[in-house]
Design an enzyme around this catalytic site. Sequence first.
Site, PDB file in Angstrom:
ATOM      1  N   HIS A   1       0.846  -1.203   0.000  1.00 55.08           N
ATOM      2  CA  HIS A   1       0.000   0.000   0.000  1.00 55.08           C
ATOM      3  C   HIS A   1       0.871   1.239   0.000  1.00 55.08           C
ATOM      4  O   HIS A   1       2.095   1.169   0.075  1.00 55.08           O
ATOM      5  CB  HIS A   1      -0.973   0.007   1.203  1.00 55.08           C
TER       6      HIS A   1
ATOM      7  N   CYS B   1       5.572   5.991   4.623  1.00 52.88           N
ATOM      8  CA  CYS B   1       4.387   5.322   4.070  1.00 52.88           C
ATOM      9  C   CYS B   1       3.854   6.032   2.831  1.00 52.88           C
ATOM     10  O   CYS B   1       3.012   5.491   2.115  1.00 52.88           O
ATOM     11  CB  CYS B   1       3.288   5.223   5.115  1.00 52.88           C
TER      12      CYS B   1
ATOM     13  N   HIS C   1       5.069   0.129  -0.629  1.00 49.88           N
ATOM     14  CA  HIS C   1       5.826  -0.716   0.288  1.00 49.88           C
ATOM     15  C   HIS C   1       4.851  -1.761   0.813  1.00 49.88           C
ATOM     16  O   HIS C   1       3.640  -1.616   0.661  1.00 49.88           O
ATOM     17  CB  HIS C   1       6.417   0.103   1.446  1.00 49.88           C
TER      18      HIS C   1
ATOM     19  N   HIS D   1       3.628  -4.954   3.792  1.00 50.56           N
ATOM     20  CA  HIS D   1       3.645  -5.431   5.176  1.00 50.56           C
ATOM     21  C   HIS D   1       3.231  -6.895   5.217  1.00 50.56           C
ATOM     22  O   HIS D   1       2.411  -7.331   4.410  1.00 50.56           O
ATOM     23  CB  HIS D   1       2.655  -4.658   6.051  1.00 50.56           C
TER      24      HIS D   1
ATOM     25  N   ASP E   1      -4.454 -11.061   0.139  1.00 45.27           N
ATOM     26  CA  ASP E   1      -3.102 -11.617   0.121  1.00 45.27           C
ATOM     27  C   ASP E   1      -2.415 -11.393  -1.226  1.00 45.27           C
ATOM     28  O   ASP E   1      -2.992 -11.666  -2.281  1.00 45.27           O
ATOM     29  CB  ASP E   1      -3.156 -13.107   0.450  1.00 45.27           C
ATOM     30  N   HIS E   2      -1.195 -10.862  -1.158  1.00 43.17           N
ATOM     31  CA  HIS E   2      -0.399 -10.540  -2.346  1.00 43.17           C
ATOM     32  C   HIS E   2      -1.072  -9.476  -3.222  1.00 43.17           C
ATOM     33  O   HIS E   2      -0.871  -9.455  -4.443  1.00 43.17           O
ATOM     34  CB  HIS E   2      -0.079 -11.786  -3.177  1.00 43.17           C
TER      35      HIS E   2
ATOM     36  N   GLU F   1       0.252  -4.661  11.822  1.00 39.20           N
ATOM     37  CA  GLU F   1       0.887  -4.198  10.598  1.00 39.20           C
ATOM     38  C   GLU F   1       2.399  -4.417  10.646  1.00 39.20           C
ATOM     39  O   GLU F   1       3.007  -4.866   9.676  1.00 39.20           O
ATOM     40  CB  GLU F   1       0.580  -2.713  10.393  1.00 39.20           C
TER      41      GLU F   1
HETATM   42 NI    NI Z   1       2.625   0.919   5.484  1.00 35.95          NI
END
Ligand code: NI
Length: 143
Positions: A16, A35, A41, A43, A81-82, A128
């Site tokens: 995100h 961010c 990037h 998580h 996911d992914h 996160e």
């Molecule tokens: Ni983030």
Amino acid sequence: METVYITRRETFNAAHKLYRPDWSEEKNEEVFGKCSNKNWHGHNFVIYVTVKGVPNEDTGFVMNLKDLSALLNESVIEELDHKNLNLDVPFMKDVMASTENLVILIWKRIEGSIREKGGELAKIKLVETENNYVEYYGGKEPF
Ligand code: NI
């Protein structure tokens, strides 16, 4: 009969960024820090879903954790996911891709299905990073 809280843990990873196109680069950087990185990037998220109820007389279960896991995989993990939370996830469309907003929208997605299986969603904890997590109780005060 006594109320018991049961929790299922699942994991997913997703990308995100936190960025407002209506703000300058400088303001985005100031508010969102790393961010706001344009090039995304990711998580490794960990989600804990807690359901409350009275154990069933026949099974001793509040809710079958296998059913809870299947429901979470279908309605949440498969969706996230992914994926890129800003681009790939229909239910995150037009929403800031923060962990706070994500946890609220996950609640809305699963609350009804959990009730159909005889449980009551009590809490979602969404981790996160090692140091940051959010908790949501459906907008109510915890206890
Ligand atoms: Ni983030």
